[in-house]
Design a protein around this motif. Structure first.
Motif, short mmCIF file in Angstrom:
data_model
loop_
_atom_site.label_atom_id
_atom_site.label_comp_id
_atom_site.label_asym_id
_atom_site.label_seq_id
_atom_site.Cartn_x
_atom_site.Cartn_y
_atom_site.Cartn_z
N GLU A 26 -12.01 4.04 -6.65
CA GLU A 26 -10.05 5.09 -6.72
C GLU A 26 -9.87 6.84 -7.36
OE1 GLU A 26 -5.17 4.05 -5.55
OE2 GLU A 26 -6.66 2.74 -5.98
N PHE A 27 -9.87 6.31 -8.31
CA PHE A 27 -9.66 6.84 -9.14
C PHE A 27 -10.47 8.62 -9.13
CE2 PHE A 27 -10.49 9.46 -13.59
CZ PHE A 27 -9.57 10.02 -13.30
N LEU A 28 -11.69 8.07 -8.65
CA LEU A 28 -13.10 8.90 -8.83
C LEU A 28 -13.09 9.99 -8.00
CD1 LEU A 28 -15.86 7.36 -10.49
CD2 LEU A 28 -14.55 9.39 -11.65
N ALA A 29 -12.32 9.02 -6.30
CA ALA A 29 -12.47 9.38 -5.07
C ALA A 29 -11.64 10.34 -5.51
CB ALA A 29 -11.76 8.29 -4.70
N ARG A 30 -10.67 10.36 -5.59
CA ARG A 30 -9.48 11.31 -5.73
C ARG A 30 -9.70 12.48 -6.69
NH1 ARG A 30 -4.10 7.76 -7.73
NH2 ARG A 30 -3.90 6.99 -5.72
N VAL A 31 -10.44 12.31 -8.00
CA VAL A 31 -10.87 13.68 -8.00
C VAL A 31 -12.20 14.49 -7.65
CG1 VAL A 31 -12.23 14.10 -10.58
CG2 VAL A 31 -10.51 12.05 -10.40
N HIS A 32 -12.94 13.73 -6.55
CA HIS A 32 -14.07 14.54 -6.11
C HIS A 32 -13.06 14.77 -5.42
CE1 HIS A 32 -17.09 13.04 -8.33
NE2 HIS A 32 -16.81 11.96 -8.21
N ALA A 33 -12.37 14.78 -4.44
CA ALA A 33 -10.78 15.19 -3.91
C ALA A 33 -10.67 16.44 -4.04
CB ALA A 33 -10.48 14.06 -2.70
N PRO B 35 1.22 -1.00 0.09
CA PRO B 35 0.06 -0.13 -0.15
C PRO B 35 0.39 1.34 -0.21
CG PRO B 35 0.39 -1.33 1.48
CD PRO B 35 0.35 -2.27 1.12
N THR B 36 0.56 1.92 -0.88
CA THR B 36 1.43 3.13 -0.86
C THR B 36 0.34 4.55 -0.55
OG1 THR B 36 0.75 3.84 -3.43
CG2 THR B 36 2.43 2.84 -3.01
N PRO B 37 1.36 5.46 -0.01
CA PRO B 37 0.22 6.80 0.96
C PRO B 37 -0.63 6.96 -0.53
CG PRO B 37 2.19 7.31 0.44
CD PRO B 37 2.72 5.67 -0.02
N PRO B 38 -2.06 7.34 -0.07
CA PRO B 38 -2.48 8.51 -1.46
C PRO B 38 -1.63 9.87 -2.21
CG PRO B 38 -3.93 8.89 0.63
CD PRO B 38 -2.48 8.25 0.80
#
Ligand SMILES: Nc1ncnc2c1ncn2[C@@H]1O[C@H](COP(=O)(O)OP(=O)(O)OP(=O)(O)O)[C@@H](O)[C@H]1O
Ligand SMILES: [Mg+2]
Lengths: 307, 252
Positions: free
Chosen positions: B243-250, A8-11
């Motif tokens: 995960e991608f969408l969560a990042r975009v929304h963040a 797991p990498t940090p976001p």
């Protein structure tokens, strides 16, 4: 699919993951039948075009050769222009003369590079303060692009020494100076054209980073401009290489002069052919080198692509 | 081609691979684009969206797989690439307008020189299209005199002027303000209703949601998930999409 990705990498932010390889690169890709067929077809295609080029070249060469050999005067021409024995005997002196040409070429190239760059830079200055200088360089380039090289050679090579203020120097020195005078005018214009061909947005981008006018020219505009005009510069270089042979009119014993002496002794023109071939050989490495260099720069900078 | 074979997808990619040296950018992409469909590619920067569009337009040669345009294998080395490209309209991420031509000449160039259309007809079409996007007064301007958004719109008009069978649009809204995004969206919707088929890459999820019939999520050159916008955005199946969408929304 995520099973292959590392611990797991940090976001990270979205744009940061571009370079990283994950997901589906477990096994190297095996090309499919279609891809292999395509590769085979392309190879065949290029082999065919090489073959066509080869065959057509040979055919043309043979036709030309037969046409020449069957002309009525061929035997005489062969004897007085392409005599192997004379060629061999003339070679040492012509080679020695060529060494003079190479020296002149070397120093003249350096001189031209420096003077032409200065001239082009001055002509690119925008501020009104520089008007007199700009005017002078414009006059200079106009004058020396118009003057025949031969006349400049005579004026510089015989005129300046006649003033009697300079110490005696070999004729090739004056020859070199005359060539620099002429060719820096041409080359300066080529460089200027290259600099002007660089898109103005590049200047904006550079100036907005805080680069000065000089830095912008040196680090951004010049490197791009010179790429655009490399073929033209190359052309001028090869042209200068030939004009180096003109210094023989000043009495310098270069390849042309050496050939001339040999011709006078043997009543056979072969020495000229030898000198000519040597000049061609001289220019060849430089031509190949530039081709290679520009191709490499293009590969590195431009998107791959099929067009 | 006629409407009889409209059952075949306009564009169909099968197992497309593309590598730049060591860097494999597309890894076995399968994609079908049907007539009148708007397909939107989403994915992180560098995931291969632009590369995918370039391979379709034959600007990049693929290493493996096949690409079909209306059933014709256009990745075959025997096809006429210029004729194929003439059937496809492209708007690049960098607009790539020709700086030495006026807006009008940029737009009419392909119609006149490639499709052999008479000058006045090509200009009539250009004026009509440019008028529709509010650039009727810029016909004689040179591209560098236009704003980024104006250049973007000219690039779109240049691509659609020859009514291509397939339109490839690479981040066409990236230089536009929100109001213009809406206008471009209308333009895209209008094109769709007149029968155009489009594939576009974008980072703007709201634009993707409104314009798309099919959303395709790309990650490291792998087509991870595809489906209608409601499904991909509201209920993504794949964890990587989520995960991608969560990042975009963040961020947004
Ligand atoms: N001509 C090229 N030569 C070498 N590598 C390239 C070339 N073009 C693209 N790449 C690489 O391919 C990858 C995908 O690039 P691409 O332009 O398709 O990304 P993208 O999804 O369009 O990104 P963005 O959203 O930032 O536009 C990147 O890692 C890039 O470095
Ligand atoms: Mg892109």
């Amino acid at each position: 699919m995520t099973s292959t990705s590392p611990a797991p990498t940090p976001p990270t932010d979205v744009s940061a993951e571009s370079g990283r390889v994950s997901t589906a690169d477990a096994a190297p890709h095996q090309p499919s039948q279609v891809a292999l067929d395509r590769a085979r077809f392309r190879k065949k295609q290029s082999a065919r075009s090489v073959l066509i080029a080869l065959v057509s070249t040979v055919v043309v060469a043979v036709i030309v050769w037969i046409a020449i050999v069957n002309t009525p005067g061929w035997a005489l021409v062969q004897q007085s222009f392409f005599d192997p024995k004379t060629a061999w005997e003339a070679l040492p002196s012509v080679l020695l003369g060529l060494w003079t040409n190479i020296q002149v070429l070397f120093f003249a190239s350096i001189g031209v590079a420096i003077v032409a760059t200065l001239l082009a830079t001055v002509r690119s200055l925008r501020s009104p303060v520089w008007f007199p200088l700009r005017f002078l360089t414009t006059a200079y380039t106009d004058l020396f692009r118009g003057l025949p090289v031969l006349i400049v050679l005579y004026l510089v090579g015989f005129g300046i020494p006649a003033l009697g203020v300079f110490p005696r120097v070999p004729a090739q020195v004056w020859g070199t100076i005359a060539l620099v005078l002429c060719y820096s005018a041409y080359v300066a214009e080529v460089l200027r054209a290259g600099m002007e061909a660089v898109h103005p947005s590049q200047r904006y981008a550079a100036r907005s980073l805080g680069l000065t006018h000089g830095q912008t020219l040196r680090l951004v505009v010049f490197p791009q401009g010179i790429r655009k005009v490399t073929p033209a510069l190359m052309n001028d270089f090869v042209s200068m290489q030939k004009d180096v042979g003109l210094i023989s009119v000043l009495g310098a014993v270069d390849a042309v002069r050496a050939a001339q002496i040999n011709v006078a002794e043997t009543y056979n023109f072969t020495a000229y052919v030898v000198a000519g071939l040597l000049f061609v050989l001289l220019s060849w490495p430089m031509i190949r080198l530039t081709d290679w260099y520009t191709a490499r720069a293009q590969r590195r900078e431009q998107t791959g692509g099929a067009v | 081609m006629s409407d009889t074979d409209s059952g075949a997808p306009v564009l169909s990619m099968r197992g497309v691979y593309k590598a730049f040296g060591e860097n494999t950018v597309l890894r076995g992409v399968d994609l079908d684009v049907h007539r009148h469909q708007v397909v939107v590619l989403i994915g992180a920067s560098g995931s291969g969206k632009s590369t995918l569009l370039k391979t379709v337009n034959l600007l990049e040669q693929i290493d493996d797989g096949q690409i079909f345009l209306r059933g014709q294998d256009i990745s075959d080395p025997r096809v006429d690439v210029d004729a194929t490209r003439a059937r496809i309209g492209v708007v690049f991420q960098q607009f790539n307008l020709f700086p030495h031509l006026t807006v009008l000449d940029n737009v009419t160039l392909a119609n006149r020189r490639v499709h052999g259309m008479p000058k006045d007809e090509a200009e009539r079409i250009a004026v009509e299209l440019l008028g529709r996007i509010g650039l009727a007064d810029k016909l004689r301007s040179y591209p560098d005199r236009l704003s980024g958004g104006q250049q973007q719109r000219v690039a779109i008009v240049r691509a659609i002027a020859s009514s291509p069978e397939l339109l490839l649009l690479d981040e066409i809204t990236s230089a536009l303000d929100p109001q213009l995004v809406g206008e471009v969206l209308d333009l895209v919707a209008g094109l769709k209703s007149t029968g155009s088929t489009m594939v576009m890459a974008t980072h703007e999820m709201s634009f993707a949601r409104r314009a798309a019939d099919l959303v395709v999520f790309l990650k490291n050159g792998v087509l991870v998930e595809q489906g209608p916008p409601e499904q991909v955005f509201d209920d993504p199946e794949h964890p990587e999409t989520r995960e991608f969408l969560a990042r975009v929304h963040a961020v947004g």
